[in-house]
Every structure is written in C-alpha cells, then in structure tokens.
Design a protein around this motif. Structure first.
Motif, PDB file in Angstrom:
ATOM      1  N   ILE A 181      46.427 -36.091 -31.508  1.00 37.07           N
ATOM      2  CA  ILE A 181      45.095 -35.494 -31.677  1.00 37.07           C
ATOM      3  C   ILE A 181      44.674 -34.792 -30.388  1.00 37.07           C
ATOM      4  N   LEU A 182      44.342 -33.519 -30.505  1.00 35.22           N
ATOM      5  CA  LEU A 182      43.838 -32.771 -29.345  1.00 35.22           C
ATOM      6  C   LEU A 182      42.316 -32.713 -29.450  1.00 35.22           C
ATOM      7  N   VAL A 183      41.635 -33.293 -28.449  1.00 30.08           N
ATOM      8  CA  VAL A 183      40.167 -33.320 -28.457  1.00 30.08           C
ATOM      9  C   VAL A 183      39.668 -32.257 -27.491  1.00 30.08           C
ATOM     10  N   VAL A 184      38.758 -31.411 -27.950  1.00 25.98           N
ATOM     11  CA  VAL A 184      38.177 -30.402 -27.049  1.00 25.98           C
ATOM     12  C   VAL A 184      36.727 -30.777 -26.795  1.00 25.98           C
TER      13      VAL A 184
ATOM     14  N   ALA B 115      42.880 -44.485 -29.874  1.00 20.38           N
ATOM     15  CA  ALA B 115      44.097 -44.950 -29.178  1.00 20.38           C
ATOM     16  C   ALA B 115      44.405 -46.389 -29.601  1.00 20.38           C
ATOM     17  N   ASP B 116      43.366 -47.214 -29.743  1.00 20.67           N
ATOM     18  CA  ASP B 116      43.577 -48.604 -30.190  1.00 20.67           C
ATOM     19  C   ASP B 116      44.188 -48.634 -31.589  1.00 20.67           C
ATOM     20  N   ARG B 117      43.953 -47.599 -32.375  1.00 22.78           N
ATOM     21  CA  ARG B 117      44.534 -47.557 -33.731  1.00 22.78           C
ATOM     22  C   ARG B 117      45.911 -46.890 -33.730  1.00 22.78           C
ATOM     23  N   GLY B 118      46.439 -46.633 -32.530  1.00 20.97           N
ATOM     24  CA  GLY B 118      47.822 -46.163 -32.435  1.00 20.97           C
ATOM     25  C   GLY B 118      47.993 -44.653 -32.373  1.00 20.97           C
ATOM     26  N   HIS B 119      46.916 -43.916 -32.250  1.00 23.24           N
ATOM     27  CA  HIS B 119      47.044 -42.464 -32.175  1.00 23.24           C
ATOM     28  C   HIS B 119      47.244 -42.014 -30.724  1.00 23.24           C
ATOM     29  N   GLN B 120      47.826 -40.814 -30.568  1.00 27.52           N
ATOM     30  CA  GLN B 120      48.017 -40.261 -29.215  1.00 27.52           C
ATOM     31  C   GLN B 120      46.990 -39.165 -29.001  1.00 27.52           C
ATOM     32  N   LEU B 121      46.243 -39.286 -27.916  1.00 23.42           N
ATOM     33  CA  LEU B 121      45.179 -38.306 -27.706  1.00 23.42           C
ATOM     34  C   LEU B 121      45.375 -37.524 -26.423  1.00 23.42           C
ATOM     35  N   MET B 122      44.889 -36.291 -26.447  1.00 23.25           N
ATOM     36  CA  MET B 122      44.787 -35.498 -25.229  1.00 23.25           C
ATOM     37  C   MET B 122      43.415 -34.834 -25.268  1.00 23.25           C
ATOM     38  N   VAL B 123      42.738 -34.802 -24.106  1.00 22.69           N
ATOM     39  CA  VAL B 123      41.403 -34.200 -24.059  1.00 22.69           C
ATOM     40  C   VAL B 123      41.431 -32.961 -23.176  1.00 22.69           C
TER      41      VAL B 123
ATOM     42  N   GLU C 290      35.430 -36.389 -15.377  1.00 19.16           N
ATOM     43  CA  GLU C 290      35.966 -37.702 -15.028  1.00 19.16           C
ATOM     44  C   GLU C 290      37.029 -38.098 -16.042  1.00 19.16           C
ATOM     45  N   PRO C 291      37.961 -38.997 -15.644  1.00 20.84           N
ATOM     46  CA  PRO C 291      38.986 -39.445 -16.587  1.00 20.84           C
ATOM     47  C   PRO C 291      38.343 -40.088 -17.811  1.00 20.84           C
ATOM     48  N   CYS C 292      38.965 -39.931 -18.967  1.00 22.10           N
ATOM     49  CA  CYS C 292      38.371 -40.584 -20.138  1.00 22.10           C
ATOM     50  C   CYS C 292      39.385 -41.421 -20.910  1.00 22.10           C
ATOM     51  N   GLY C 293      40.427 -41.887 -20.203  1.00 22.61           N
ATOM     52  CA  GLY C 293      41.292 -42.898 -20.804  1.00 22.61           C
ATOM     53  C   GLY C 293      42.508 -42.356 -21.533  1.00 22.61           C
ATOM     54  N   CYS C 294      42.824 -41.066 -21.359  1.00 14.20           N
ATOM     55  CA  CYS C 294      44.039 -40.506 -21.969  1.00 14.20           C
ATOM     56  C   CYS C 294      44.416 -39.259 -21.159  1.00 14.20           C
ATOM     57  N   PRO C 295      45.598 -38.682 -21.389  1.00 17.21           N
ATOM     58  CA  PRO C 295      45.942 -37.460 -20.653  1.00 17.21           C
ATOM     59  C   PRO C 295      44.882 -36.377 -20.871  1.00 17.21           C
ATOM     60  N   MET C 296      44.619 -35.609 -19.804  1.00 11.27           N
ATOM     61  CA  MET C 296      43.562 -34.593 -19.910  1.00 11.27           C
ATOM     62  C   MET C 296      44.062 -33.258 -19.379  1.00 11.27           C
ATOM     63  N   GLY C 297      43.501 -32.186 -19.892  1.00 10.33           N
ATOM     64  CA  GLY C 297      43.728 -30.861 -19.338  1.00 10.33           C
ATOM     65  C   GLY C 297      42.405 -30.355 -18.801  1.00 10.33           C
TER      66      GLY C 297
END
Ligand code: UDP
Length: 358
Positions: free
Chosen positions: A3-6, A33-41, A48-55
C-alpha cells in the motif's frame, strides 16, 4: 497488500499543519502493518518518521482549503509539493496494489482514475469548497467505493448517503489516564476561525475556570481577536505539543470543550480527551455528535448556546472517568479502524487486481 500512502501536501508530518491527518497516518500505518500489509508513505520533506519506509518529497506547501472562500479556484503553486508527491506516486504505483490518498486536494481526486493502480481517498474534511465538492462528486459517481469518510455527517455534507465510513483509530495505551483532574478546562485544535475557540472562551469565563489551549497558531489575528473579545477568560496558552506529549497532558483537564463553527469531520481531540478519562462537552454538529455518547462520555449542546455549554460542563465533571476511558477503548482502538480500512480497500480494489499484482 503493498500500500502506497500519500500524505497531505499542506505540511510535513509532525508540525501540526496537517491537523488530524497527522495522527490518522500514524494509526493507519500501525494498524495495517499489524494486519500484515506492507506500507510506504510519501510525505513532504521534513516529515517525522511514521513507522514504515518513507519517501520525502520537496516543494512548496499547498495552501489549505479551509483558509479559502467557498468559490476559490484550485491552486497550484510553482514547484508545488502536491504535484511532486503525485508525480512520485505515479512512478511508484506499479510496485503497489493500491494508492491511498490522505490529502484533501483536488489534484489526486481528479488524477486518480488516470492511474493504472487504484487510487482510494480517505477524505479528511467536510464540504467547504465548490471545486472540491465537484471532484468528490465525480469520484462518487464513477468509483463510489474508492471514497471513505471519517463520520456519517461529514459524508452527508457532500450529499453522499451510502458511502463508506471508517471512523478513526487511536493508540489508546499512549494516553495517560488521570483520575483527579485540575480545575481546568481544555480545548484542542488549530487556532483558526473554523475551530470556534471564542465559544469555549465565553463558556470558561462564565464558569470562572481557566482554559488550557493546545494547538498550532494558524491565524494570529484570530487569536488576538478572541483574546481581546474575552477579557474575562483566563487563557492558558500551551502552544503546539508533539502528539505524544499532548497525550500526557490532556488528562489534567476536568473537561474538554469542542466548539467548532464548521462541519468537523471527526474531531480527534474528542476521542483523545476521552482516552485520558476526560469528559467532553461538544456542539451537536459534525463528527463529535457521533463520537460523544451523550450522558456517558460527555454531553452534546446545540451550536452557539454558551449557557448550555457551561451548564453541561457542570454535569460532565461528575461523570465517571474510568467509564469514559473504557467506552473509548471499546469504540476507538487502532485494530478495529484498521479492519474497517482493510475491508474498504479490499472491496474497492477487487480480487483481480490483487492477483494480477502478486
Ligand atoms: N494536536 C497535537 N498537538 C497539539 C494540539 C493538537 O498533536 O498541541 C493534534 C491533536 O492530537 C489532534 C490534531 O492535532 O489529533 C487535530 O485534529 P482534529 O481532528 O481535532 O482537527 P483538525 O486540525 O484536523 O481540523
């Protein structure tokens, strides 16, 4: 799913310009993420960091819609971070099953159908601009499943009756419960006219109680006006606290006032106060009318009735703070929020897209 979050283009995450969206992103990332999905923001540079890889994406910040008149045109600043975020999302879409837009902006809503990866929109404010109403209306007709809202009344402000409402979720263990509060009223929000600080000030003055104000100063002239118009209010200006610190402070309040002038989409402050055991007295308008359990976690008052606000504070301070916190835990945890988000995404994306991108 990948999932790509903008994020919102009005400001970097962590500085308060994005209001409730900044807290929502943290909960959404954690919960999915707790449900097993991979996220990028993807978010504006300086976030600030939000708990997953970020761009991190550079560019001029987007002016927020709530500061513009209803008929305002769509703005696109030169080298705007909004356009830059969505250029990056375009480039990254092939590696994801879905793109999740958290910004309240025209461009992603208009551009979404042109992507080859489904773009879903979690709408963060109610109706306040004709251009936004039009483009949200277009998506509601062409791809109704791609929209989700925080509250029913927010959704209905766009004339949409049968859409997806996902509420919001909070990491409730990070909020400090306080059994014995100070004789202090609280108010949380961006200091800006739509948030209606003046009514809380008037009620606090009637009750002869100090009013602690937490939030980013968005409109200094408005703050000066409210201060000058309410000399009897004992304001305790707290500035903008990082979310984790606010969670340690809110419990000091005997009650929280939420007095918006606009259609508050959800009103995170309501739930965050309840998480600390603080009863809430709110206007019967927008999200708070759906989040406050009248008589259990606080009271609802007709908008503009200052005397009623004060009277209800006197009743609210007698509510059981343990019950308030328990009720909040039943309704507003991260896990049920993430489950609702997942159901929305799966229904909108469909099994074929998931299979074709595995
Ligand atoms: N907030 C914060 N520090 C402060 C004041 C507010 O982190 O000093 C956060 C607050 O916790 C809430 C958000 O800012 O989650 C404001 O969201 P809300 O939905 O109440 O209003 P919005 O600003 O989105 O209209």
């Amino acid at each position: 799913m990948r999932i790509l979050v903008v994020s919102t283009a009005v400001g970097p995450i962590g500085q308060g310009r994005g209001g409730g969206v900044e807290v929502t992103i943290g909960s959404l990332v954690r919960g999915l993420a707790d449900r097993g999905h991979q996220l990028m923001v993807l978010a504006p540079e300086g976030s600030e960091p939000c708990g997953c890889p970020m761009g991190a994406v550079a560019g001029q910040l987007q002016p927020p819609w709530q500061q513009q008149p209803r008929d305002a045109p769509v703005l696109q600043p030169p080298d705007g971070v909004l356009a830059n975020l969505w250029r990056e999302a375009w480039a990254l879409q092939g590696r994801h099953h879905v793109v999740l837009n958290l910004g309240y902006d025209w461009l992603p809503l208009w551009l979404g159908p042109c992507f080859t990866t489904p773009v879903l929109h979690l709408i963060s404010m109610g109706s306040l601009s004709r251009a936004m109403d039009d483009v949200i209306g277009d998506v509601a007709v062409a791809h109704p499943g791609r929209l989700a809202f925080h509250s029913r009344s927010q959704m209905e402000s766009f004339g949409i009756r049968h859409g997806v409402v996902v509420g919001n979720g909070f990491d409730l263990n990070t909020y400090r419960f306080v059994q014995e509060p100070e004789p202090l009223l609280g108010w949380v929000g961006r200091i800006a006219p739509e948030k209606g600080l003046e009514d809380a000030a008037a009620a606090a003055a009637l009750l002869h109680m100090p009013l602690a104000v937490w939030g980013r100063l968005e409109d200094p002239a408005y703050k000066n006006r409210v201060t000058a118009d309410h000399p009897a209010c004992d304001f305790r200006w707290q500035g903008f606290l990082p979310p984790v610190r606010l969670r340690q402070e809110l419990g000091r309040c005997a009650a929280l006032l939420m007095t918006p002038r606009w259609q508050e989409a959800f009103g995170n402050g309501v739930v965050e106060a309840m998480a600390c055991g603080v009863p809430v007295v709110a206007y019967r308008r927008g999200g708070p009318q759906e989040t406050v359990d009248h008589g259990l976690t606080g009271f609802l008052v007709e908008p503009g009735r200052i005397g009623d606000l004060a009277a209800m504070v006197e009743r609210a301070v007698r509510l059981d703070r343990h019950r308030i916190r328990r009720r909040c835990q039943e309704r507003f945890g991260i896990a049920p929020f993430a489950q609702r988000l997942e159901e929305w995404i799966l229904a909108a994306v469909g099994p074929d897209t998931l299979r074709s991108r595995c």
